[in-house]
Structure formats: C-alpha cells, structure tokens
Design an enzyme around this catalytic site. Sequence first.
Site, PDB file in Angstrom:
ATOM      1  CB  ALA A 288     -21.961  32.048  65.012  1.00  0.00           C
ATOM      2  CE1 TYR A 289     -17.093  26.411  64.048  1.00  0.00           C
ATOM      3  CE2 TYR A 289     -16.870  28.371  65.401  1.00  0.00           C
ATOM      4  CZ  TYR A 289     -16.362  27.499  64.457  1.00  0.00           C
ATOM      5  OH  TYR A 289     -15.126  27.735  63.911  1.00  0.00           O
TER       6      TYR A 289
END
Length: 196
Positions: free
Chosen positions: A29-30
């Site tokens: 995830a960013y």
Amino acid sequence: MAVEIERKFLVLDDRWRRLASKGSALHQAYLVATKGKTVRIRTIDGRRATLTVKIRSSRNRREEYEYDIPYTDAKEMFEHAQGVLQKTRFEVHHQGYTWEVDVYSGQHRGLVVAEVELEGVDDTPPLPDWLGAEVTGNPLYSNRVLAKGRIAPTNATARLRIPRYTCISSTKNSGRKPAKSTFSSLEANQDGAEET
C-alpha cells in the site's frame, strides 16, 4: 540507503516457473505516492512487514530506504493508504543475475512482470528467453499506479498497446546484450517514468 536501478519486462509464458524459488505473497500500500517520492507499506507472507521510502534522485536512479516494522502497525497503516495491490513474487537466477517475477492477483490478475536490479545504468544483463516487451519507465506498469486501480495491459494484450514505451531494442530472445545507445533512449524517456 540503497540505490535502485532496474529494468522491467513483461513475461511471455510460464517457462520461468521451472527455475523459480518458492513465491512470497506481497500486499503493498502507498501512504505517499507522487512522481518523485513514495512511501510504501508491504506485508510479506502475512508474517512480516516493511516500510520503504523511495526518492527519485535523477532520471534513472532512486534512493531507497527500507525498514522492518511491526506487522500489526503495517495492517493499521493499510487503512490510510492511497492504493493497495497484491502479487506473488518469485526469484529466478539467470546467468549471474536475480530476476524478480511478480504475478499479480486481484484486479490485475493476468499481469506478470519481471524486474532485474542493476549495479549501474550501463549494466546489460543477459535476457532470459521468457521475457516479452520491456516496460521500463512505462507508467502503466508502475506499482504506484497499479495500486491506485489503473489497469495495465496484461501480457496477452500488451503488444497491442505499449510499443511507444519500449525503451530497449529487441534482443530479449537472443540472449545478446542490447547496444549501449538503446539504454540511453531509456534515460531520455525517464521524465515520464514512475516509481515502483
């Protein structure tokens, strides 16, 4: 700190599997995802987690800082992510280089990409015959972009949609090294390149 210089290719078929390591399930995830900087959370095999910061320092080079973090912290951070993706990563050793083959799942099922990390921009690894089109610098194949939900052409359809992004001459099936000048064309195209 590590420096990341890599090349990325689509994968033609499953011939790489007979040489591959056992796969690791990656969920990433960013938290920050801009063209020049990313902050990524990754869980590996549902047991461990890393926090990675990548900062573009030039057209074809990124500084990379990676830290182990508690798995439970990573799961909490996923709640604040700008995008998430899932893939299984395998390693394949080929003529002195380690290729990471990512088999995507979820909305990107059918996409298989191989990356090799290089010591320098002039490094020219022998290319396995199971590689397809090179997608180095193509924003459609950036993990950051994929995590946001943008669908990249899969291996079966990519030849129809990405020829303008191919940066290296077609030597992939011969095992020959590409000419040095072809890598220079990659450097010239990096303004549009995306973080992985």
